[in-house]
Write a protein that holds these residues in place. Structure first.
Motif, PDB file in Angstrom:
ATOM      1  N   GLN A 193       2.093 -11.628   9.340  1.00  0.00           N
ATOM      2  CA  GLN A 193       2.434 -10.459   9.109  1.00  0.00           C
ATOM      3  C   GLN A 193       3.021  -9.939   8.003  1.00  0.00           C
ATOM      4  O   GLN A 193       4.176 -10.552   8.386  1.00  0.00           O
ATOM      5  CB  GLN A 193       2.781  -9.614  10.493  1.00  0.00           C
ATOM      6  CG  GLN A 193       3.306  -7.882   9.948  1.00  0.00           C
ATOM      7  CD  GLN A 193       3.514  -7.507  11.443  1.00  0.00           C
ATOM      8  OE1 GLN A 193       2.126  -6.930  11.911  1.00  0.00           O
ATOM      9  NE2 GLN A 193       4.495  -7.814  12.072  1.00  0.00           N
ATOM     10  N   THR A 195       6.272 -12.898  11.382  1.00  0.00           N
ATOM     11  CA  THR A 195       6.521 -11.696  10.520  1.00  0.00           C
ATOM     12  C   THR A 195       7.157 -12.644   8.800  1.00  0.00           C
ATOM     13  O   THR A 195       8.599 -12.759   9.440  1.00  0.00           O
ATOM     14  CB  THR A 195       6.751 -10.232  11.137  1.00  0.00           C
ATOM     15  OG1 THR A 195       6.075 -10.188  12.239  1.00  0.00           O
ATOM     16  CG2 THR A 195       6.792  -9.776  10.360  1.00  0.00           C
ATOM     17  N   THR A 206       4.043  -1.137  13.697  1.00  0.00           N
ATOM     18  CA  THR A 206       3.196  -1.671  14.644  1.00  0.00           C
ATOM     19  C   THR A 206       1.829  -1.584  14.908  1.00  0.00           C
ATOM     20  O   THR A 206       2.767  -1.981  16.248  1.00  0.00           O
ATOM     21  CB  THR A 206       3.054  -3.265  13.545  1.00  0.00           C
ATOM     22  OG1 THR A 206       2.072  -3.621  13.704  1.00  0.00           O
ATOM     23  CG2 THR A 206       4.048  -3.767  14.358  1.00  0.00           C
ATOM     24  N   PRO A 263      -1.604  -8.074   7.908  1.00  0.00           N
ATOM     25  CA  PRO A 263      -1.587  -6.782   8.376  1.00  0.00           C
ATOM     26  C   PRO A 263      -0.139  -7.042   7.476  1.00  0.00           C
ATOM     27  O   PRO A 263       0.632  -7.760   7.275  1.00  0.00           O
ATOM     28  CB  PRO A 263      -0.545  -6.396   9.689  1.00  0.00           C
ATOM     29  CG  PRO A 263      -1.628  -7.664  10.265  1.00  0.00           C
ATOM     30  CD  PRO A 263      -1.725  -9.245   9.780  1.00  0.00           C
TER      31      PRO A 263
END
Length: 472
Positions: A197, A137, A128, A229
């Protein structure tokens, strides 16, 4: 197919797909397994691809194999593994009574698979460009989805193991179909928890239609949340960890240490919301386990019952009637004579092979320690009678008093204990194993002509079959 001497064939049972890329990936894995083990690997499928299980087994027999290790190439234990494949294997055993088929466990949540999934996730995170911290995340593990809670629970277990010690902020799990939460809901959960994310990890063995549709669902979420994302990791595929997991299950099955998972099976334990499945008989259909088997191909019972047990008469496939209790001169049940000499209408081998359906409509389970404590004298009488009956019909040692609600039967080997465990469970009698000892239920309210007889009958039937047919 060639037959190397003294080597089993590995029957690698896949679900099946009509996707060419998925089939190619499956066959490449089968090739890798064969090269690593140095044995013949026979691919086959439950549906959507050929050959079916029955044809693959028949091909192995024609090639000269007398032993097959059958491995379900499935991540979880659900209906295919618990019903369809066993029915197909049992049909094959009847067609080929001299064939040794050893049924392995599904891949399950093994360390090798945890490592493989973790590496797929780490590769995605490293690629990423957003450089969002790990603790911001979220992981979203997405399984296939099943109507069996046992299989779905494995997805949750895998998700937790992937989160442990890896520094990601959250882990959520969901399913492609059949059960909830679905992919969209799982992603929403991650967002609601504060994830900046999300890494979606497909918990799938091979590529195919499901993976493609899962990717479409993830793409839909990206359009709904364009500022967030949402990454998608690679499926398991040809990862070395998948190969290691298959080799592990092969070794277990070959050496007799693999056991069908019954601890969390909805067919053997009452699971909330799945009560109607409890105690259901094992069956399949001609789209899965019986695919490739013609209705008229199922062998009659008298083709598998050895001639010396037929007494010159055809063997009926109808369930035999319950044998009456036989008593000795002291008024005690002569358990070793209930299915033998005193009653020519109930020969012991017919009990073993044609004993009809399970003896109880409901699973016979042990009572609670509290129930034992409430009636210790009644419990002691039941345990003593069970121990006496089990010794008479098997000649094996019996241990009592270790755990309230259980009587222990000490088997001659771990392989014997594993085989008897599976066979007794099919008789709707609970059983658990510790090494070579099987523990069978007991309770103070067990009746002589009821629960006690059910337990002794199930053990007598399965023990006789092991000694006279399986070992022979």
């Amino acid at each position: 197919m060639t037959h190397p001497s003294n080597q089993p064939a590995l029957l690698l049972i896949g679900h099946g797909t009509d996707d060419p890329a998925g089939l190619e990936e499956y066959h490449r894995m089968a090739t890798l397994v064969g090269e690593r083990l140095g044995i013949v690997v026979q691919p086959c499928f439950l549906e959507l691809a050929d050959p079916p299980i029955s044809q693959a087994i028949d091909d192995c027999v024609r090639a000269g194999f007398r032993q097959i290790v059958a491995l379900p190439l499935l991540l979880g234990a659900a209906g295919h593994q618990k019903n369809d494949i066993p029915v197909a294997l049992n049909q094959a055993r009847m067609r080929h009574p001299n064939l040794d088929i050893r049924y392995g466990s599904p891949l399950g949540v093994q360390y090798a698979l945890v490592r493989a999934m973790a590496e797929r996730i780490e590769t995605t995170y490293a690629a990423t460009s957003a450089r969002i911290p790990r603790n911001r995340t979220a992981l979203a593990l997405i399984g296939r989805g099943s109507s069996d809670p046992d299989s779905n629970a494995d997805v949750a277990r895998m998700a937790r193991l992937l989160w442990e010690g890896r520094g990601f902020g959250w882990v959520e799990y969901g399913f492609f179909s059949i059960t909830r939460p679905d992919v969209a809901a799982t992603i929403r959960h991650c967002i609601a928890l504060g994830a900046e994310q999300i890494i979606v990890a497909p918990y799938l063995l091979f590529t195919g239609r499901i993976l493609q549709r899962m990717a479409s669902q993830v793409e839909g979420a990206r359009k709904e949340y364009p500022a967030l994302p949402i990454l998608m990791a690679e499926h398991l595929g040809l990862h070395e960890g998948v190969l290691a997991a298959i080799l592990q299950r092969y070794d277990e099955a070959l050496h007799g240490v693999a056991a069908v998972n019954c601890d969390l099976c909805k067919y053997r334990q009452v699971m909330p919301g799945f009560e109607d499945d409890h105690g259901r008989l094992q069956k399949s259909d001609h789209h899965h386990g019986l695919r490739g088997v013609h209705h008229h191909d199922a062998p009659a019972l008298d083709t598998i019952l050895p001639p010396r047990y037929r007494n010159g008469k055809p063997v009926s496939v109808a369930p035999m009637s319950a044998a009456p209790l036989v008593y000795d001169d002291e008024g005690r049940v002569a358990w070793d004579r209930v299915w033998g000499g005193d009653d020519p209408n109930n020969p012991f081998c017919e009990l073993a092979l044609a004993g009809g359906p399970p003896h109880r409509g409901m699973l016979l389970e042990p009572v609670s320690p509290e129930a034992v404590a409430a009636d210790p004298e009644g419990y002691a009488r039941v345990v003593a009678e069970l121990a006496r009956g089990l010794r008479m019909v098997t000649g094996l040692p019996v241990v009592t008093g270790n755990t309230p609600g259980w009587v222990g039967l000490v088997c001659e080997s771990e392989a014997m204990a594993l085989w008897l465990l599976r066979a007794i469970v099919v008789e709707n009698v609970s059983v658990r194993r510790e090494g070579c000892t099987l523990f069978i239920p007991a309770g103070p309210d067990f009746r002589l002509d009821g629960e006690i007889k059910n337990v002794v009958t199930a053990v007598a039937k399965t023990y006789h079959y092991w000694k006279e047919h399986v070992q022979g």
